[in-house]
Write a protein that holds these residues in place. Structure first.
Motif, PDB file in Angstrom:
ATOM      1  N   SER A 160      15.722   2.491  27.878  1.00 43.17           N
ATOM      2  CA  SER A 160      14.974   3.711  28.186  1.00 43.17           C
ATOM      3  C   SER A 160      14.067   3.391  29.362  1.00 43.17           C
ATOM      4  O   SER A 160      13.175   2.547  29.258  1.00 43.17           O
ATOM      5  CB  SER A 160      14.148   4.140  26.967  1.00 43.17           C
ATOM      6  N   ILE A 161      14.299   4.052  30.483  1.00 41.46           N
ATOM      7  CA  ILE A 161      13.606   3.724  31.729  1.00 41.46           C
ATOM      8  C   ILE A 161      12.691   4.874  32.125  1.00 41.46           C
ATOM      9  O   ILE A 161      13.131   6.012  32.278  1.00 41.46           O
ATOM     10  CB  ILE A 161      14.618   3.424  32.860  1.00 41.46           C
ATOM     11  N   GLY A 162      11.417   4.553  32.294  1.00 39.15           N
ATOM     12  CA  GLY A 162      10.439   5.560  32.691  1.00 39.15           C
ATOM     13  C   GLY A 162      10.315   5.639  34.203  1.00 39.15           C
ATOM     14  O   GLY A 162      10.241   4.617  34.886  1.00 39.15           O
ATOM     15  N   LEU A 163      10.297   6.850  34.721  1.00 38.46           N
ATOM     16  CA  LEU A 163      10.198   7.102  36.157  1.00 38.46           C
ATOM     17  C   LEU A 163       8.988   7.979  36.439  1.00 38.46           C
ATOM     18  O   LEU A 163       8.633   8.845  35.647  1.00 38.46           O
ATOM     19  CB  LEU A 163      11.459   7.807  36.675  1.00 38.46           C
ATOM     20  N   GLU A 164       8.378   7.763  37.596  1.00 37.98           N
ATOM     21  CA  GLU A 164       7.252   8.609  38.014  1.00 37.98           C
ATOM     22  C   GLU A 164       7.817   9.781  38.814  1.00 37.98           C
ATOM     23  O   GLU A 164       7.824   9.792  40.041  1.00 37.98           O
ATOM     24  CB  GLU A 164       6.258   7.775  38.826  1.00 37.98           C
ATOM     25  N   MET A 165       8.293  10.764  38.073  1.00 38.56           N
ATOM     26  CA  MET A 165       9.115  11.821  38.647  1.00 38.56           C
ATOM     27  C   MET A 165       8.392  12.674  39.679  1.00 38.56           C
ATOM     28  O   MET A 165       9.024  13.250  40.565  1.00 38.56           O
ATOM     29  CB  MET A 165       9.663  12.710  37.523  1.00 38.56           C
ATOM     30  N   ASP A 166       7.075  12.783  39.583  1.00 39.94           N
ATOM     31  CA  ASP A 166       6.345  13.653  40.502  1.00 39.94           C
ATOM     32  C   ASP A 166       5.395  12.871  41.404  1.00 39.94           C
ATOM     33  O   ASP A 166       4.441  13.417  41.936  1.00 39.94           O
ATOM     34  CB  ASP A 166       5.562  14.721  39.719  1.00 39.94           C
ATOM     35  N   SER A 167       5.688  11.586  41.609  1.00 39.62           N
ATOM     36  CA  SER A 167       4.817  10.794  42.469  1.00 39.62           C
ATOM     37  C   SER A 167       5.281  10.912  43.917  1.00 39.62           C
ATOM     38  O   SER A 167       6.464  11.146  44.204  1.00 39.62           O
ATOM     39  CB  SER A 167       4.816   9.324  42.040  1.00 39.62           C
ATOM     40  N   HIS A 168       4.317  10.743  44.820  1.00 45.75           N
ATOM     41  CA  HIS A 168       4.657  10.736  46.232  1.00 45.75           C
ATOM     42  C   HIS A 168       5.579   9.547  46.525  1.00 45.75           C
ATOM     43  O   HIS A 168       5.429   8.472  45.970  1.00 45.75           O
ATOM     44  CB  HIS A 168       3.391  10.611  47.074  1.00 45.75           C
ATOM     45  N   TYR A 169       6.538   9.770  47.406  1.00 47.43           N
ATOM     46  CA  TYR A 169       7.451   8.741  47.922  1.00 47.43           C
ATOM     47  C   TYR A 169       8.590   8.383  46.967  1.00 47.43           C
ATOM     48  O   TYR A 169       9.465   7.602  47.340  1.00 47.43           O
ATOM     49  CB  TYR A 169       6.694   7.469  48.341  1.00 47.43           C
TER      50      TYR A 169
END
Length: 389
Positions: A116-125
């Motif tokens: 299960s991999i967490g992503l910063e979906m709304d982060s800049h770049y």
């Protein structure tokens, strides 16, 4: 190293705890401020793919950077050098190949491709292309939004972080004094900002400044009715107001401040608007204490605006700390009605009143810290309308 190894270890432990609560085995953090918070890495390399990786079972995070930036990473990363993962220059702007192709190979080599991999979906770049690479390259992984996991760990500052923000606030005072002194009829806006920038970088004798996450904002005349306008080569005009919003920066920690200057005799409506603005800000500030919520502060602020029948739709505050372009906000707390985020000691935020009235506006703000019993302002600077007649 800006902080002790113990502090970085505490940060990592808190992030892992949050990951476990969210069901995340591996976190890919591409938010520039988060990378700095996790690893200490600080360079102008965020315009292309880089990230920190945190696995819940590893003692240290990994730092994934471009080969050209590896030297800076080896100098600044506070963790073991073997945990710096360098990708080749062949991935730079050679679509359809992309740095995340190499990141996916690393994830597979380590047997993490079914996690299960967490992503910063709304982060800049963190681009849509980066996301698509992960989706296509890790079909057996569960990809999910990390819900600003690291940002929320950053929400409560350590005493060492507070010290850096206090240093930044001293630079803010120097820059704002320069702004008020420099803005005069006939002076070009760009010349004034040149002096402001000089003050921001010169800082004080003890604390040298750095570039800010946001350009100096300088709406003037009718532009005061709009937000986020920057300087032009136009000259300041007698009789017009100018809003200055800037932030002193020290070791990437920001202390924003906004003030309004009027060149010439003030119209009574602008004086009255500034008084109401400060009354609302002070009423909100008085509601700041541990246990209260962002909503409690907002309700007090808007109660004053309601008394004067002033309408304002935008939020009136947001959390601050580390910052990189294009934003010095932390993307967590908002001072807005309905935000039930609880205030705790060493929470820091920029309480800003952007007041717009058709063809004109005024503005003032305070960077604040929640204390054990209330609050303190980082910057001691008058917030009345500065009238230069």
């Amino acid at each position: 190293m800006n902080f002790s190894k113990t502090e970085y270890g505490n940060r990592l432990a808190n992030i892992k705890r949050s990951m476990q609560e969210k069901g995340i085995d591996l976190l890919i953090s591409q938010d520039t401020s988060n990378i700095n918070y996790i690893t200490g890495y600080d360079a102008w390399s965020f315009y292309y793919a880089q990230c920190a990786l945190i696995h819940v079972d590893l003692d240290e995070p990994l730092l994934f950077v471009r080969e050209q930036d590896a030297g800076g990473a080896f100098l600044q990363n506070v963790w073991s050098q073997e945990n710096i993962l360098v990708y080749n220059e062949k991935y730079i702007h050679t679509w359809p190949t992309h740095p995340y192709d190499r990141l996916i190979e690393i994830i597979k080599e380590r047997g993490w491709d079914k996690l299960s991999i967490g992503l910063e979906m709304d982060s800049h770049y963190f681009t849509a292309y980066s996301y698509k690479k992960l989706v296509d390259g890790l079909p057996e992984a569960t990809l999910k939004d990390a819900e600003r996991c690291v940002n929320w760990v950053r929400y409560i500052k350590s005493d060492a972080e507070i010290d850096l923000m206090k240093a930044a606030s001293l630079i803010s005072v120097e820059a704002m004094n320069t702004a008020i002194e420099t803005i005069n009829p006939g002076i070009r806006q760009c010349d004034a900002v040149g002096e402001i920038q000089k003050a921001m970088f010169y800082g004080t004798s003890d604390f040298g400044g750095e570039y800010s996450s946001i350009a100096t904002l300088l709406p003037t005349g009718k532009g005061t009715s709009a937000s986020h306008l920057t300087a032009t080569q136009e000259r300041f005009v007698k009789g017009e107001a100018t809003i200055i919003e800037l932030a002193g920066v020290y070791k990437r920690y920001h202390a924003p401040i906004a003030r309004t200057v009027l060149l010439g005799k003030a119209e009574q409506k602008k004086i009255d608007a500034m008084k109401a603005t400060n009354e609302a800000l002070n009423e909100g500030l008085d509601a700041i204490k541990p246990g209260n919520t962002a909503n409690d502060v907002a309700q007090k602020f808007w109660s004053v605006l309601d008394k004067y029948e002033i309408k304002k739709e935008s939020r009136t505050g947001y959390s601050i700390g580390i910052g990189y372009p294009p934003d010095w906000g932390e993307h967590t707390l908002n001072i807005y009605k309905g935000d039930m985020t609880e205030l705790q000691p060493n929470v820091t935020f920029h309480m800003i009143a952007v007041m717009q009235f058709g063809s004109w506006g005024v503005e003032a703000s305070h960077s604040v810290r929640v204390t054990d019993k209330g609050f303190e302002k980082f910057i001691d600077f008058p917030s009345d309308l500065f009238i230069k007649d």
